[in-house]
Design a protein around this motif. Structure first.
Motif, PDB file in Angstrom:
ATOM      1  N   VAL A  19       0.838  -1.200   0.000  1.00  0.00           N
ATOM      2  CA  VAL A  19       0.000   0.000   0.000  1.00  0.00           C
ATOM      3  C   VAL A  19       0.873   1.250   0.000  1.00  0.00           C
ATOM      4  CG1 VAL A  19      -1.678   1.330   1.339  1.00  0.00           C
ATOM      5  CG2 VAL A  19      -1.933  -1.152   1.129  1.00  0.00           C
ATOM      6  N   VAL A  20       1.891   1.262   0.856  1.00  0.00           N
ATOM      7  CA  VAL A  20       2.787   2.410   0.934  1.00  0.00           C
ATOM      8  C   VAL A  20       3.562   2.570  -0.367  1.00  0.00           C
ATOM      9  CG1 VAL A  20       4.878   3.282   2.060  1.00  0.00           C
ATOM     10  CG2 VAL A  20       2.970   2.413   3.430  1.00  0.00           C
ATOM     11  N   HIS A  21       3.989   1.452  -0.957  1.00  0.00           N
ATOM     12  CA  HIS A  21       4.694   1.507  -2.247  1.00  0.00           C
ATOM     13  C   HIS A  21       3.838   2.210  -3.288  1.00  0.00           C
ATOM     14  CE1 HIS A  21       5.697  -0.004  -6.291  1.00  0.00           C
ATOM     15  NE2 HIS A  21       6.942   0.001  -5.859  1.00  0.00           N
ATOM     16  N   ASP A  22       2.559   1.855  -3.360  1.00  0.00           N
ATOM     17  CA  ASP A  22       1.675   2.457  -4.355  1.00  0.00           C
ATOM     18  C   ASP A  22       1.392   3.927  -4.034  1.00  0.00           C
ATOM     19  OD1 ASP A  22       1.557   0.162  -5.845  1.00  0.00           O
ATOM     20  OD2 ASP A  22      -0.342  -0.537  -5.010  1.00  0.00           O
ATOM     21  N   LEU A  23       1.127   4.226  -2.764  1.00  0.00           N
ATOM     22  CA  LEU A  23       0.834   5.611  -2.388  1.00  0.00           C
ATOM     23  C   LEU A  23       2.031   6.524  -2.620  1.00  0.00           C
ATOM     24  CD1 LEU A  23      -1.162   5.145   0.940  1.00  0.00           C
ATOM     25  CD2 LEU A  23      -2.058   5.999  -1.232  1.00  0.00           C
ATOM     26  N   ALA A  24       3.226   6.018  -2.370  1.00  0.00           N
ATOM     27  CA  ALA A  24       4.428   6.838  -2.499  1.00  0.00           C
ATOM     28  C   ALA A  24       4.626   7.327  -3.925  1.00  0.00           C
ATOM     29  CB  ALA A  24       5.649   6.048  -2.034  1.00  0.00           C
ATOM     30  N   ARG A  25       4.092   6.585  -4.902  1.00  0.00           N
ATOM     31  CA  ARG A  25       4.245   6.993  -6.297  1.00  0.00           C
ATOM     32  C   ARG A  25       3.465   8.272  -6.602  1.00  0.00           C
ATOM     33  NH1 ARG A  25       1.461   2.648  -8.730  1.00  0.00           N
ATOM     34  NH2 ARG A  25       1.965   3.526 -10.762  1.00  0.00           N
ATOM     35  N   TYR A  26       2.487   8.592  -5.766  1.00  0.00           N
ATOM     36  CA  TYR A  26       1.661   9.779  -5.987  1.00  0.00           C
ATOM     37  C   TYR A  26       2.035  10.931  -5.045  1.00  0.00           C
ATOM     38  CZ  TYR A  26      -1.225   6.336  -8.406  1.00  0.00           C
ATOM     39  OH  TYR A  26      -1.678   5.340  -9.245  1.00  0.00           O
ATOM     40  N   HIS A  27       3.009  10.701  -4.189  1.00  0.00           N
ATOM     41  CA  HIS A  27       3.349  11.665  -3.139  1.00  0.00           C
ATOM     42  C   HIS A  27       4.651  12.373  -3.476  1.00  0.00           C
ATOM     43  CE1 HIS A  27       3.707  13.415   0.815  1.00  0.00           C
ATOM     44  NE2 HIS A  27       4.870  12.835   1.011  1.00  0.00           N
ATOM     45  N   HIS A  28       4.668  13.700  -3.339  1.00  0.00           N
ATOM     46  CA  HIS A  28       5.879  14.484  -3.583  1.00  0.00           C
ATOM     47  C   HIS A  28       6.787  14.377  -2.360  1.00  0.00           C
ATOM     48  CE1 HIS A  28       4.807  16.562  -7.376  1.00  0.00           C
ATOM     49  NE2 HIS A  28       3.574  16.462  -6.925  1.00  0.00           N
ATOM     50  N   GLY A  29       7.492  13.273  -2.249  1.00  0.00           N
ATOM     51  CA  GLY A  29       8.373  13.059  -1.111  1.00  0.00           C
ATOM     52  C   GLY A  29       8.509  11.576  -0.832  1.00  0.00           C
ATOM     53  N   TYR A  30       8.724  11.241   0.447  1.00  0.00           N
ATOM     54  CA  TYR A  30       8.958   9.854   0.841  1.00  0.00           C
ATOM     55  C   TYR A  30       7.983   9.432   1.924  1.00  0.00           C
ATOM     56  CZ  TYR A  30      13.348  10.460  -1.651  1.00  0.00           C
ATOM     57  OH  TYR A  30      14.278  10.707  -2.618  1.00  0.00           O
ATOM     58  N   ILE A  31       7.493   8.203   1.801  1.00  0.00           N
ATOM     59  CA  ILE A  31       6.671   7.582   2.837  1.00  0.00           C
ATOM     60  C   ILE A  31       7.388   6.291   3.219  1.00  0.00           C
ATOM     61  CG2 ILE A  31       4.404   6.700   3.474  1.00  0.00           C
ATOM     62  CD1 ILE A  31       3.250   8.241   1.086  1.00  0.00           C
ATOM     63  N   LEU A  32       7.787   6.169   4.455  1.00  0.00           N
ATOM     64  CA  LEU A  32       8.608   5.038   4.876  1.00  0.00           C
ATOM     65  C   LEU A  32       7.999   4.325   6.069  1.00  0.00           C
ATOM     66  CD1 LEU A  32      12.044   6.828   4.661  1.00  0.00           C
ATOM     67  CD2 LEU A  32      11.179   5.124   3.075  1.00  0.00           C
ATOM     68  N   ILE A  33       8.164   3.010   6.097  1.00  0.00           N
ATOM     69  CA  ILE A  33       7.738   2.192   7.236  1.00  0.00           C
ATOM     70  C   ILE A  33       8.965   1.940   8.104  1.00  0.00           C
ATOM     71  CG2 ILE A  33       6.731   0.004   7.965  1.00  0.00           C
ATOM     72  CD1 ILE A  33       5.285  -0.151   5.299  1.00  0.00           C
ATOM     73  N   TRP A  34       8.974   2.548   9.301  1.00  0.00           N
ATOM     74  CA  TRP A  34      10.129   2.418  10.184  1.00  0.00           C
ATOM     75  C   TRP A  34      10.147   1.059  10.873  1.00  0.00           C
ATOM     76  CZ3 TRP A  34      14.065   5.931  11.148  1.00  0.00           C
ATOM     77  CH2 TRP A  34      14.881   5.635  12.231  1.00  0.00           C
ATOM     78  N   ASN A  35       8.978   0.554  11.266  1.00  0.00           N
ATOM     79  CA  ASN A  35       8.879  -0.707  11.999  1.00  0.00           C
ATOM     80  C   ASN A  35       8.626  -1.851  11.010  1.00  0.00           C
ATOM     81  OD1 ASN A  35       8.340  -2.874  13.642  1.00  0.00           O
ATOM     82  ND2 ASN A  35       6.687  -1.894  14.790  1.00  0.00           N
ATOM     83  N   PRO A  36       9.606  -2.737  10.765  1.00  0.00           N
ATOM     84  CA  PRO A  36       9.424  -3.824   9.791  1.00  0.00           C
ATOM     85  C   PRO A  36       8.253  -4.738  10.121  1.00  0.00           C
ATOM     86  CG  PRO A  36      11.732  -3.620  10.440  1.00  0.00           C
ATOM     87  CD  PRO A  36      10.949  -2.755  11.375  1.00  0.00           C
ATOM     88  N   ALA A  37       7.870  -4.830  11.405  1.00  0.00           N
ATOM     89  CA  ALA A  37       6.772  -5.714  11.803  1.00  0.00           C
ATOM     90  C   ALA A  37       5.441  -5.260  11.220  1.00  0.00           C
ATOM     91  CB  ALA A  37       6.678  -5.781  13.327  1.00  0.00           C
ATOM     92  N   LEU A  38       5.366  -3.988  10.783  1.00  0.00           N
ATOM     93  CA  LEU A  38       4.117  -3.470  10.230  1.00  0.00           C
ATOM     94  C   LEU A  38       3.959  -3.740   8.741  1.00  0.00           C
ATOM     95  CD1 LEU A  38       4.010   0.041  11.972  1.00  0.00           C
ATOM     96  CD2 LEU A  38       2.776  -2.043  12.642  1.00  0.00           C
ATOM     97  N   ARG A  39       4.997  -4.194   8.094  1.00  0.00           N
ATOM     98  CA  ARG A  39       4.975  -4.310   6.634  1.00  0.00           C
ATOM     99  C   ARG A  39       3.894  -5.270   6.140  1.00  0.00           C
ATOM    100  NH1 ARG A  39       9.231  -2.090   4.082  1.00  0.00           N
ATOM    101  NH2 ARG A  39       8.959  -3.457   2.291  1.00  0.00           N
ATOM    102  N   SER A  40       3.621  -6.320   6.895  1.00  0.00           N
ATOM    103  CA  SER A  40       2.643  -7.326   6.458  1.00  0.00           C
ATOM    104  C   SER A  40       1.227  -7.037   6.953  1.00  0.00           C
ATOM    105  CB  SER A  40       3.072  -8.712   6.942  1.00  0.00           C
ATOM    106  OG  SER A  40       3.169  -8.745   8.359  1.00  0.00           O
ATOM    107  N   LEU A  41       1.011  -5.926   7.632  1.00  0.00           N
ATOM    108  CA  LEU A  41      -0.314  -5.583   8.149  1.00  0.00           C
ATOM    109  C   LEU A  41      -1.305  -5.457   6.990  1.00  0.00           C
ATOM    110  CD1 LEU A  41      -1.541  -4.840  10.960  1.00  0.00           C
ATOM    111  CD2 LEU A  41      -1.228  -2.446  10.295  1.00  0.00           C
ATOM    112  N   PRO A  42      -2.438  -6.215   7.015  1.00  0.00           N
ATOM    113  CA  PRO A  42      -3.376  -6.181   5.886  1.00  0.00           C
ATOM    114  C   PRO A  42      -4.207  -4.902   5.860  1.00  0.00           C
ATOM    115  CG  PRO A  42      -4.203  -7.641   7.594  1.00  0.00           C
ATOM    116  CD  PRO A  42      -2.834  -7.205   8.033  1.00  0.00           C
ATOM    117  N   VAL A  43      -4.410  -4.378   4.646  1.00  0.00           N
ATOM    118  CA  VAL A  43      -5.192  -3.147   4.459  1.00  0.00           C
ATOM    119  C   VAL A  43      -6.288  -3.410   3.435  1.00  0.00           C
ATOM    120  CG1 VAL A  43      -5.135  -0.740   3.689  1.00  0.00           C
ATOM    121  CG2 VAL A  43      -3.202  -1.697   4.978  1.00  0.00           C
ATOM    122  N   THR A  44      -7.509  -3.001   3.748  1.00  0.00           N
ATOM    123  CA  THR A  44      -8.639  -3.101   2.820  1.00  0.00           C
ATOM    124  C   THR A  44      -9.345  -1.747   2.781  1.00  0.00           C
ATOM    125  OG1 THR A  44      -8.990  -5.460   3.252  1.00  0.00           O
ATOM    126  CG2 THR A  44     -10.840  -4.228   2.326  1.00  0.00           C
ATOM    127  N   GLY A  45      -9.566  -1.253   1.562  1.00  0.00           N
ATOM    128  CA  GLY A  45     -10.261   0.024   1.443  1.00  0.00           C
ATOM    129  C   GLY A  45     -10.146   0.620   0.060  1.00  0.00           C
TER     130      GLY A  45
END
Length: 335
Positions: free
Chosen positions: A276-302
């Protein structure tokens, strides 16, 4: 206008290799921040060494970030471009000594962005059509086929009497191809060639792999880097990702969700937060980063509106067990 083959790692000006992959540069920058922050342990050091040893590209990217940060000319340029409040906060960080959450982190990211900017200039020179971050564009080709370029994307077009060829240099594009059995239409990205006679499909360069999704008709996907591998045929509703190890399994997908970006939306169904962050970052003028690796697999629906990507992150922070830290208008950290 000429074009540059994405898999060619030589600079067209003969100045050595091109800058590292943007995703690798982001990872290297995160490691640099972790190393400089308080509490960097011996176990962290071992993980950093392992990351650098994964490939020469990782090691080069990390050394590039270190060199950028220690270059006084680029530090001065970074502060000149930062908002006044960010500059004052960074200078208050004793001699730019790293502290967790320090505004000096923003300067590093700006320096990395300046390095990647030169790569974007090269891409622009070699493309025939391109889009900026957050922009979409529809292009009509000489045969009346159409291409819809998504955010931060670029293509080079090469038409000949017996073939139609488009290089996807970066980003993502939707292709609606005019039928012509005697003149095949091929889209190439990182050596992966998608060929159609008359159909609609989406090709996305995801840096580590190339993803092809068919909306109507059918295509053949061939990996030019692995010529012994047979071509993969995809029908409407099929999607495949082709990486360094060849083509993965063919997945059946909801094409409406895949094409939602053409209507200003992103659709996720139990999608890992990292994607999700990978896709959103493509539209954002800057950087969006996940600091906590444990959050990377958190499921998102929306279903999310692309008009304001940073607001989407705020929404995620309100609905998921995550925290968002906005260091500047261009740097968002999820922890």
């Amino acid at each position: 206008m000429g074009h540059m083959r994405p898999e060619d790692n030589r600079s067209p000006f003969g100045a050595g290799p091109l800058p590292p992959d943007p995703e690798v540069m982001k990872e290297a920058t995160v490691w640099f921040i972790r190393e400089a922050a308080a509490g960097f342990s011996q176990a962290d050091r071992r993980r950093l060494d392992e990351w650098c040893a994964q490939s020469p590209a990782h090691a080069r990217a990390y050394q590039r970030v270190r060199a950028l940060w220690h270059a006084p000319e680029l530090q001065r340029a970074a502060f000149e471009r930062m908002p006044r409040g960010a500059v004052d906060a960074a200078r208050r960080s004793a001699g730019l000594v790293w502290r967790r959450g320090s505004m000096a982190a923003a300067a590093v990211f700006l320096l990395v962005g300046m390095a990647l900017w030169s790569d974007a200039i090269l891409m622009w020179i070699h493309s025939d059509y391109s889009t900026d971050v957050g922009e979409q564009r529809v292009v009509t080709l000489p045969d009346q086929s159409t291409v819809r370029l998504n955010t931060d994307s670029a293509i080079a077009v090469r038409y000949a009497p017996d073939r139609r060829h488009v290089d996807l240099l970066r980003g993502e594009a939707f292709f609606a191809v005019q039928p012509n059995a005697e003149r095949p239409f091929t889209v190439e990205s990182r050596g992966v060639a998608t060929t159609a006679v008359g159909t609609e499909f989406v090709v996305q360069d995801r840096h580590t792999n190339v993803q092809v999704t068919v909306l109507n008709g059918s295509v053949l996907v061939a990996d030019g880097r692995r010529r012994s591998d047979p071509a993969v045929r995809l029908a409407a509703g099929d999607q495949v990702s082709v990486g360094p190890n060849g083509a993965g399994a063919i997945d059946r997908v909801d094409t409406t969700a895949v094409a939602a970006w053409m209507h200003g939306r992103l659709v996720f169904v139990r999608t890992p937060l990292s994607d999700v962050v990978h896709d959103l970052a493509r539209y954002h003028h800057g950087y969006i980063l996940i600091w906590n690796p444990a959050l990377r697999s958190l499921p998102v629906t929306g279903i999310y509106n692309l008009a304001d990507p940073s607001h989407v992150i705020t929404t995620l922070a309100d609905t998921l067990p995550i925290h968002m830290v906005r260091l500047t208008d261009h740097l968002i950290v999820i922890r």
